[in-house]
Motif scaffolding. Sequence first.
Motif, PDB file in Angstrom:
ATOM      1  N   ASP A  52      -7.918 -21.970  -7.159  1.00 53.35           N
ATOM      2  CA  ASP A  52      -7.327 -22.537  -8.372  1.00 53.35           C
ATOM      3  C   ASP A  52      -6.811 -23.958  -8.105  1.00 53.35           C
ATOM      4  O   ASP A  52      -7.067 -24.534  -7.039  1.00 53.35           O
ATOM      5  N   ALA A  53      -6.082 -24.524  -9.069  1.00 54.86           N
ATOM      6  CA  ALA A  53      -5.594 -25.903  -8.934  1.00 54.86           C
ATOM      7  C   ALA A  53      -4.667 -26.082  -7.743  1.00 54.86           C
ATOM      8  O   ALA A  53      -4.515 -27.187  -7.208  1.00 54.86           O
ATOM      9  N   ASN A  54      -4.037 -24.981  -7.312  1.00 58.03           N
ATOM     10  CA  ASN A  54      -3.149 -25.029  -6.151  1.00 58.03           C
ATOM     11  C   ASN A  54      -3.840 -24.568  -4.872  1.00 58.03           C
ATOM     12  O   ASN A  54      -3.193 -24.266  -3.870  1.00 58.03           O
ATOM     13  N   LEU A  55      -5.168 -24.491  -4.943  1.00 60.47           N
ATOM     14  CA  LEU A  55      -6.006 -24.072  -3.810  1.00 60.47           C
ATOM     15  C   LEU A  55      -5.730 -22.638  -3.370  1.00 60.47           C
ATOM     16  O   LEU A  55      -5.939 -22.281  -2.202  1.00 60.47           O
ATOM     17  N   GLN A  56      -5.262 -21.806  -4.313  1.00 65.28           N
ATOM     18  CA  GLN A  56      -5.034 -20.389  -4.040  1.00 65.28           C
ATOM     19  C   GLN A  56      -6.202 -19.569  -4.567  1.00 65.28           C
ATOM     20  O   GLN A  56      -6.766 -19.885  -5.613  1.00 65.28           O
ATOM     21  N   PRO A  57      -6.599 -18.496  -3.856  1.00 59.60           N
ATOM     22  CA  PRO A  57      -7.713 -17.669  -4.320  1.00 59.60           C
ATOM     23  C   PRO A  57      -7.398 -17.021  -5.667  1.00 59.60           C
ATOM     24  O   PRO A  57      -6.294 -16.507  -5.877  1.00 59.60           O
ATOM     25  N   THR A  58      -8.362 -17.055  -6.567  1.00 58.19           N
ATOM     26  CA  THR A  58      -8.202 -16.413  -7.865  1.00 58.19           C
ATOM     27  C   THR A  58      -9.565 -15.935  -8.346  1.00 58.19           C
ATOM     28  O   THR A  58     -10.584 -16.162  -7.699  1.00 58.19           O
ATOM     29  N   GLY A  59      -9.585 -15.254  -9.490  1.00 55.88           N
ATOM     30  CA  GLY A  59     -10.838 -14.734 -10.030  1.00 55.88           C
ATOM     31  C   GLY A  59     -10.800 -13.228 -10.189  1.00 55.88           C
ATOM     32  O   GLY A  59      -9.864 -12.562  -9.730  1.00 55.88           O
ATOM     33  N   SER A  60     -11.799 -12.680 -10.848  1.00 53.53           N
ATOM     34  CA  SER A  60     -11.790 -11.243 -11.136  1.00 53.53           C
ATOM     35  C   SER A  60     -11.862 -10.395  -9.875  1.00 53.53           C
ATOM     36  O   SER A  60     -11.217  -9.336  -9.791  1.00 53.53           O
TER      37      SER A  60
END
Length: 264
Positions: A52-60
Motif C-alpha cells: 500500500d501507500a505505506n509500503l505495507q502488505p495489503t490485498g485480499s
Amino acid sequence: MHTTYFTRTAIAAVLLACGSHAALADQMDDIKKAGKVRVAIAIGTPLFSYADANLQPTGSDVDTATELAKDLGVKLEIVAITTAARIPTLQAQRADLVISSLSITEERAKVVDFSTPYSAITIMVGAPKDVKIASYADLAGKRIGLTRATTNDALTTKEAKGAEIMRYEDDATLITSVVTGQVDIFSSTPSNMGEINKRAAGKNFEMKFSQLDSGLGITMNKGEPKLKEWINAWVNTNLHNGKLNTIYKKYHGRDLPANVVKPV
C-alpha cells in the motif's frame, strides 16, 4: 526361538505405535507450538497482494491470511516471495502455507495439497483496443507476456501455438513490461489489466478473451491431515458466513464467482 519371535513382535509393535504417532503428528502442532503461522505471499499481485501507500502488505490474500491466523490463535508471519517461488518455498519448509492466488490444478496437486477453494481468479488475454485478437489462433507469430510458473503460463504455452512467450518473474515486472511497451499482449488477470490501464491510460487495454475462471486454494505440503482438516473447515465456515466474500468484494469490487466457489 519363541523368545526371539516375541522380541521381534514386541519391537514391531513399538515401531508401529511410533509410526502411528508420527502419522498423527502434524504441522498444525508445530504452528501452535511456535505461536505463529508462516504464510508465503507473492507481494506484487494487484488486488490480491501488493504494497500500500505505506509500503505495507495489503490485498485480499493478505486479509485472508490475517483472518486465518487470528482464528487459529497465532501470529501471522508473511514470507514475501516471487510468484514462481510459491510451491518451492513450501516444499523447502520455509513457510507453513501459501495464500497467494495459486490456482488449483491437477499438476500442482501431485506435489502439494490444496484446501477447498477460498477465492477465485479470472485468467484472460489482454491487448490494446485496436489489436484484433479473439482466440489462441490469433496469437500465432505474436509476442505475449505472462508471469512464469502460473496457470497462465501453462495454458498459454499449451494453446498459443506459434506465439513468442515472454516470461516474467512476478506480476509487477509483467505490468511494468506492458506499460513500458516491451510487450503489448499479455495473459494475466482483470485486476492486473486495471493496473496497466492506470499507468498507461492512452493505450486502452481491454480483455480479448477469457482463458479460465480458476478456483484458488490455500496450499500446504502433503501429509498434513490435521492442518488440512482445520483449514478446510475454516474455509467452509467463512464461505458460509460470508467473510471470504466480503474480503474478495472489498478489493475486487464483485462477489466471488458462484461457479468457482460454492459455499456450504
